[in-house]
Design an enzyme around this catalytic site. Structure first.
Site, PDB file in Angstrom:
ATOM      1  N   ASP A  98       0.805  -1.226   0.000  1.00  0.00           N
ATOM      2  CA  ASP A  98       0.000   0.000   0.000  1.00  0.00           C
ATOM      3  C   ASP A  98       0.838   1.276   0.000  1.00  0.00           C
ATOM      4  OD1 ASP A  98      -1.990  -1.823   0.271  1.00  0.00           O
ATOM      5  OD2 ASP A  98      -2.958  -0.827   1.978  1.00  0.00           O
TER       6      ASP A  98
ATOM      7  N   HIS B 199      -5.856   3.061  -3.876  1.00  0.00           N
ATOM      8  CA  HIS B 199      -5.874   3.277  -2.428  1.00  0.00           C
ATOM      9  C   HIS B 199      -6.377   4.698  -2.153  1.00  0.00           C
ATOM     10  CE1 HIS B 199      -4.874   2.071   1.573  1.00  0.00           C
ATOM     11  NE2 HIS B 199      -3.771   2.767   1.707  1.00  0.00           N
TER      12      HIS B 199
ATOM     13  N   HIS C  90      -5.207   9.040   0.482  1.00  0.00           N
ATOM     14  CA  HIS C  90      -5.308   8.329   1.753  1.00  0.00           C
ATOM     15  C   HIS C  90      -6.334   8.929   2.699  1.00  0.00           C
ATOM     16  CE1 HIS C  90      -3.770   5.554   4.849  1.00  0.00           C
ATOM     17  NE2 HIS C  90      -3.243   4.925   3.811  1.00  0.00           N
TER      18      HIS C  90
ATOM     19  N   TYR D  70      -7.210   2.678   5.924  1.00  0.00           N
ATOM     20  CA  TYR D  70      -7.554   2.286   7.303  1.00  0.00           C
ATOM     21  C   TYR D  70      -8.589   1.164   7.331  1.00  0.00           C
ATOM     22  CZ  TYR D  70      -5.696   6.998   7.629  1.00  0.00           C
ATOM     23  OH  TYR D  70      -4.928   8.113   7.460  1.00  0.00           O
TER      24      TYR D  70
ATOM     25  N   HIS E 157       3.632  -2.272   3.239  1.00  0.00           N
ATOM     26  CA  HIS E 157       3.823  -0.933   2.663  1.00  0.00           C
ATOM     27  C   HIS E 157       5.161  -0.851   1.939  1.00  0.00           C
ATOM     28  CE1 HIS E 157       0.804  -0.426   5.814  1.00  0.00           C
ATOM     29  NE2 HIS E 157       0.307   0.514   5.015  1.00  0.00           N
TER      30      HIS E 157
HETATM   31 NI    NI Z   1      -2.559   2.923   3.490  1.00  0.00          NI
END
Ligand code: NI
Length: 667
Positions: free
Chosen positions: A461, A511, A515, A552, A605
């Site tokens: 991500d 994504h 964010h 999240y 990540h």
């Molecule tokens: Ni993220």
């Protein structure tokens, strides 16, 4: 502040009370050798991936402080001794110290690349290195690739280039300032410049959203953004001599300096552990703070009878200090080639040891056969011997000199000719795709059937970021296809990386744009977040993404509807190693290996270097446990429907209509 203590005597500028010899300070045998070792240790350990030293690369600021200190000290000493600086002689000496070792590194690296491939990518960079301009070459070409793995094997020459540029310009500034206002003026200019440089780095990092954006190289390698350390070292030199402060220091002050030394050393070590070399913190003041600590360290180490002086003058530091430049020059190309994603990967404890030993051996050879002879005037001595020798001895000596010269000239000619004939390929830029393109479009292997195999999906991500290219190389090496959930804003700033992810066969999902927590913003904003993310990806890879990962894990029925409208399936996760929080490769690896079951979706990540470094062990561990690694699309083959949500599954997938957010704190 260490600089104020000796303010008075320096302002007084009584040159007669300065007993220091005007010798050019060399690091060998002086406490400065210990300081050099502190800087180098961080750099080498971090780049070799040893220990939790994400920020060890900040050791470069320690070395730059030393460079500024030593150069300025030499200038001031010459002014004190003769009342002037002979610029020609100064440049000549500097070139003899700075030039030969990188030249040899360059010839060897280019020679190897001509044989092993990749010379085309190095061509421009090699030329830049010859002119001490490597850092600006990197600014122009490196984009976001500023760390080992994604970077060129010559990228570390940026620091050598900056020192070269400083050596060219700084003497003129020092002479001018010294004439106008003495040492105090030199110091004021150095301090103002240091602060300005630190501010410039921070401002550019904030406005350019560094790290992670294409502006990273500008901030990391600009001469202007990197001057802080050099100038702070220079400022200290105005109050110091090679043997210590210009003003006498009483025993009480010495105790203070002992404490300062311990604090400075501790601060530097903390920065090595806690601050990533290319993290927000490093570019927004961390690098400058390390430079300040390094100044304190140099000061404390050179205080007469200080504790640190005793430690730092130990023979081992003298040995390292004498080879510091050569170790720096060799460490990067050697470690880059042998790192997990490199051409000649050397893993494990033994591999790591071999990598370090190779660096040290090459550095020692360079020091022994090049730096030391040149320093000791070997060329002049040989000519002299040649002149004085007679008969058989003379003939023998001539043969040897002719042979050595012939070999050196031949090697150089072959390498230079080879480089000249190699068509240049821009490295680090999108053009590099042309070269890797052939591997990228390899036919896909037969599809994996996750009804039969125990499949697991690795997902990354928040990228693309500075470490994504390194991850790609690891995934290539391990032959794994993964899924990337990208932020639109990152896609926008690093399209070349996105294209490479796509061309290497990985799956790209969205994504959101930047964010946002979709449950905390209004519906229109949430729709906009998803849509602009989709459009950013589609604009680059010319393919509509099918997957959405809500940041999240925040999602509900409304978000499912928005996703459905965009033709997206929501993908959550069931294994979260908290890699964004616990930046430790072993911890991340263990949590994943412990947590994975059949059908797991692993959240990671690629914006974290520690995570990327954990990937080889994660892949090996999962395979050893019998898992097959697939992208999300394969895990849910035939089941991806717009509006559906999955948090794990694969072999017996069931859409999970409502999923509680796994953690409110996931980035
Ligand atoms: Ni993220």
């Amino acid at each position: 502040m260490p600089l104020q203590r000796s303010e008075a005597p320096v302002v007084a500028r009584d040159r007669r009370d300065v007993a220091a010899p005007p010798a050019r300070a060399s690091t060998g045998g002086t406490p400065l050798a210990g300081v050099a070792a502190v800087g180098l240790t961080g750099i080498v350990l971090a780049h070799a991936g040893i220990g939790p030293l994400d920020g060890g690369g900040l050791g470069i600021d320690v070395l730059l402080v030393l460079a500024g200190f030593v150069v300025t000290l030499a200038l001031l000493a010459e002014i004190e001794a003769t009342g002037r600086v002979s610029l020609g002689a100064f440049y000549g000496r500097a070139l003899r110290v700075l030039g030969p070792a990188p030249a040899v590194t360059l010839v060897v690296v280019c020679g190897v690349s001509l044989v092993a491939g990749g010379a085309g990518e190095l061509k421009g960079e090699a030329l830049a290195a010859l002119g001490f301009a490597s850092n600006w070459y990197s600014v122009g070409t490196a984009g976001a690739a500023v760390t080992l793995g994604e970077a060129s094997v010559l990228q570390h020459l940026w620091a050598v280039a900056i020192v070269g540029q400083v050596v060219l310009v700084w003497p003129v500034v020092v002479i001018g300032c010294a004439r106008l206002g003495g040492w105090a003026r030199v110091r004021r200019v150095a301090l103002v410049g240091a602060v300005a440089s630190a501010l410039l780095m921070a401002v550019l990092a904030v406005t350019g959203d560094v790290p992670g954006s294409a502006a990273a190289a500008r901030v990391a390698f600009g001469t202007d953004t990197r001057l802080t350390a050099v100038l702070l070292g220079a400022a200290l030199a105005t109050a110091w001599t090679p043997s210590g402060p210009r003003s006498p220091i009483d025993p009480g002050a010495r105790r203070v300096w002992n404490a300062v030394g311990v604090l400075a050393l501790g601060g530097i070590v903390v920065a090595y552990v806690a601050v990533g070399e290319t993290s927000d913190a490093a570019f927004r003041g961390g690098s400058a703070l390390v430079a300040v600590a390094a100044v304190a360290l140099v000061a404390a180490a050179t205080v007469p009878f200080g504790r640190l002086r005793t430690v730092f003058t130990a023979p081992v530091f003298g040995w390292v200090g004498a080879r510091a430049y050569a170790i720096y020059l060799w460490h990067w190309p050697v470690l880059a080639v042998t790192e997990p994603g490199g051409r000649l990967p050397l893993g494990g404890a033994v591999g790591t040891l071999v990598r370090i030993v190779v660096v040290v051996v090459l550095a020692d050879l360079t020091h022994r056969f090049l730096e030391r002879p040149l320093r000791d005037g070997a060329v002049g001595a040989t000519i002299e011997r040649l002149r004085l020798a007679e008969g058989e001895a003379r003939a023998r000596l001539r043969r040897r000199v002719a042979m050595t010269t012939a070999v050196a000239v031949t090697v150089m000619t072959v390498v230079v000719a080879g480089m000249a004939m190699t068509p240049s390929v821009a490295s680090g830029s999108d053009e590099a795709d042309v070269e890797t393109g052939s591997e990228a479009v390899e036919p896909q292997p037969a599809p994996v059937d996750c009804a039969v195999r125990a499949c697991v999906a690795l997902t990354f991500d928040d990228g693309p970021g500075t470490h994504t290219d390194r991850l790609l190389r690891i995934l290539d090496e391990k032959d794994v296809t993964a899924t990337f959930f990208m932020l639109g804003v990152q896609v926008d700033s690093l399209p070349g990386v996105v294209r490479r992810v796509h061309e290497h066969g990985h799956e790209i999902g969205v994504h959101t744009w930047d964010h946002a927590d979709l449950l905390t913003i209004d519906l229109d904003a949430a729709e906009e977040q998803i849509r602009s993310g989709v459009e950013a990806v589609e604009a680059v890879i010319d393919e509509r993404p099918r997957l959405l990962r809500p940041p999240y894990g925040s999602t509900d029925g409304t978000i499912h509807e928005l996703a459905a409208q965009q033709g997206l399936t929501e993908i959550l996760w069931d294994v979260d190693p908290f890699d964004w929080r616990d930046r430790d490769t072993a911890t991340v690896t263990n949590r994943i290996l412990d947590g994975v079951t059949r059908g797991s979706i692993v959240l990671m990540h690629d914006t974290r270097l520690t995570t990327v470094d954990a990937v080889p062990a994660i892949i090996d561990g999962l395979r050893a446990a019998g898992f097959t690694l697939v992208p999300v699309g394969t895990l849910f083959d035939g089941l991806l429907e717009p509006g559906a949500t999955f948090s794990s599954g694969g072999h017996a997938p069931e859409p999970t209509p409502t999923v509680t957010a796994t953690s409110a704190a996931t980035p």
